[in-house]
Motif scaffolding. Structure first.
Motif, PDB file in Angstrom:
ATOM      1  N   ASP A   1      44.817 -83.882  18.467  1.00 24.10           N
ATOM      2  CA  ASP A   1      44.698 -82.609  19.175  1.00 24.10           C
ATOM      3  C   ASP A   1      45.810 -82.580  20.219  1.00 24.10           C
ATOM      4  O   ASP A   1      45.752 -83.318  21.206  1.00 24.10           O
TER       5      ASP A   1
ATOM      6  N   MET B   1      37.466 -92.173  13.475  1.00 24.82           N
ATOM      7  CA  MET B   1      38.685 -91.356  13.483  1.00 24.82           C
ATOM      8  C   MET B   1      39.931 -92.204  13.677  1.00 24.82           C
ATOM      9  O   MET B   1      41.018 -91.827  13.253  1.00 24.82           O
TER      10      MET B   1
ATOM     11  N   ASP C   1      42.839 -90.405  11.670  1.00 24.30           N
ATOM     12  CA  ASP C   1      42.388 -89.208  10.972  1.00 24.30           C
ATOM     13  C   ASP C   1      43.131 -88.010  11.563  1.00 24.30           C
ATOM     14  O   ASP C   1      43.188 -87.859  12.791  1.00 24.30           O
ATOM     15  N   PRO C   2      43.716 -87.157  10.732  1.00 21.40           N
ATOM     16  CA  PRO C   2      44.444 -85.990  11.244  1.00 21.40           C
ATOM     17  C   PRO C   2      43.621 -85.133  12.206  1.00 21.40           C
ATOM     18  O   PRO C   2      44.176 -84.519  13.114  1.00 21.40           O
ATOM     19  N   GLU C   3      42.304 -85.115  12.020  1.00 21.51           N
ATOM     20  CA  GLU C   3      41.452 -84.325  12.912  1.00 21.51           C
ATOM     21  C   GLU C   3      41.419 -84.892  14.333  1.00 21.51           C
ATOM     22  O   GLU C   3      41.032 -84.203  15.273  1.00 21.51           O
ATOM     23  N   ALA C   4      41.835 -86.157  14.472  1.00 23.75           N
ATOM     24  CA  ALA C   4      41.835 -86.780  15.800  1.00 23.75           C
ATOM     25  C   ALA C   4      43.047 -86.355  16.618  1.00 23.75           C
ATOM     26  O   ALA C   4      43.098 -86.580  17.821  1.00 23.75           O
TER      27      ALA C   4
END
Length: 104
Positions: free
Chosen positions: A60, A38, A55-58
């Motif tokens: 939060d 990530m 990674d954009p998902e990382a």
């Protein structure tokens, strides 16, 4: 008893090889990651952080600390990789001798 001229020639040759290896190391890079990929970083042989990909998902907003930890882990892994690369290159020349003044 070894010939002093031969020893001096060998020392000069080793010094030249070490300088060439250091110059070569400067142009190399090591990729590292953390958090299952990530966070990815590229560190140069000059021990400079060249790039970072997150990674954009990382991302939060409720857990920025985890992202910060992943960044630190990835960068540190990159630095360790450069150090290992330098040790391999220098060790191949010095035969594993620890030479004072050498960065690695």
């Amino acid at each position: 008893m070894p010939n002093m001229n031969q020893m001096m020639q060998q020392a000069r040759k080793m010094q030249q090889q070490l300088a060439e290896a250091q110059a070569s190391l400067q142009s190399q890079t090591v990729d590292a990651s953390a958090g299952g990929g990530m966070v990815k970083v590229t560190v140069g042989g000059d021990m400079e952080l060249k790039s970072i990909q997150i990674d954009p998902e990382a991302v939060d907003p409720d857990d920025i600390e985890m992202l910060q930890d992943m960044i630190v882990a990835a960068v540190n892994e990159g630095f360790r990789g450069v150090e290992e690369l330098a040790n391999r290159q220098m060790g191949a020349i010095t035969g594993g001798l620890n030479i004072p003044g050498m960065p690695f």
